[in-house]
Design an enzyme around this catalytic site. Structure first.
Site, PDB file in Angstrom:
ATOM      1  N   LYS A  65       1.412   4.645   6.817  1.00  0.00           N
ATOM      2  CA  LYS A  65       0.626   5.456   5.878  1.00  0.00           C
ATOM      3  C   LYS A  65       1.125   6.894   5.920  1.00  0.00           C
ATOM      4  O   LYS A  65       1.765   7.336   6.871  1.00  0.00           O
ATOM      5  CB  LYS A  65      -0.866   5.455   6.237  1.00  0.00           C
ATOM      6  CG  LYS A  65      -1.522   4.100   6.253  1.00  0.00           C
ATOM      7  CD  LYS A  65      -1.714   3.538   4.880  1.00  0.00           C
ATOM      8  CE  LYS A  65      -2.452   2.222   4.978  1.00  0.00           C
ATOM      9  NZ  LYS A  65      -1.955   1.209   4.111  1.00  0.00           N
TER      10      LYS A  65
ATOM     11  N   SER B 159       0.793  -1.235   0.000  1.00  0.00           N
ATOM     12  CA  SER B 159       0.000   0.000   0.000  1.00  0.00           C
ATOM     13  C   SER B 159       0.823   1.282   0.000  1.00  0.00           C
ATOM     14  O   SER B 159       0.293   2.353  -0.256  1.00  0.00           O
ATOM     15  CB  SER B 159      -0.965   0.024   1.182  1.00  0.00           C
ATOM     16  OG  SER B 159      -0.277   0.231   2.392  1.00  0.00           O
TER      17      SER B 159
END
Length: 181
Positions: A76, A38
């Site tokens: 993230k 991701s």
């Protein structure tokens, strides 16, 4: 004390060194392993990073926190800070109605051949953070760099400030990408 109790002095020195080492390991040199894809192209599966918990995340910092899905620590990018409005329109990020460039995505965008945007249009209200239209106090909005596959705030909502474990500042593996982030 050094001459009168040499053994005690030596033990105190070792205890201080040990405590200092624990402090560094807990707050300054905390290792993190990247799981999944991701954060590509910035980070890849099994990259090893160091993070610190001594600083607050700023916009576009890479932060770690437990996944709302399974509790594993994930990595993230912090995009929305408390008080921000966010939207994505035609693969362009707008924060507080100002365009923001995301140069860390250029490599991925250039590689796309299907004519589709890397990041689908969204607003805070249309994401899992909705019906909020502003990032609330004590919360962050995070995105993975690999926007087509990333499970991020668009799908699980805001990240609480107290859940942020640390901010990534150094990659130590793979060795050919060693350096400050």
């Amino acid at each position: 004390m050094k001459k009168k109790y040499p053994t005690l002095y030596t033990l105190l020195q070792f205890a201080l060194i040990f405590l200092f080492g624990l402090f560094l390991r807990k707050f300054v040199l905390t290792p993190v392993e990247v799981l999944g894809t991701s954060m590509e192209p910035t980070y890849h599966e099994s990259d090893r990073l160091w993070q610190t918990s001594l600083i607050q995340p700023k916009r576009f910092d890479i932060a770690t926190f437990p996944s709302p899905r399974n509790g594993k620590r994930i990595v993230k990018r912090v995009v929305g800070l408390p008080g921000d409005t966010l939207r994505m329109e035609n693969d362009q990020l707008y924060i507080n109605d100002q365009k923001f460039t995301e140069p860390y995505l250029d490599e991925f965008k250039e590689a796309l051949t299907d004519g589709m945007p890397l990041t689908a249009d969204f607003t805070l209200a249309t994401s899992a953070a909705g019906p909020e239209t502003v990032v609330p106090e004590g919360k962050y909005f995070v995105l993975g760099d690999n926007r087509r596959v990333a499970d991020d705030s668009r799908y699980f909502g805001f990240v609480d400030e107290e859940d942020i474990v640390g901010v990534v500042y150094f990659r130590y593996y793979p060795l050919n990408q060693l350096g400050i982030q």
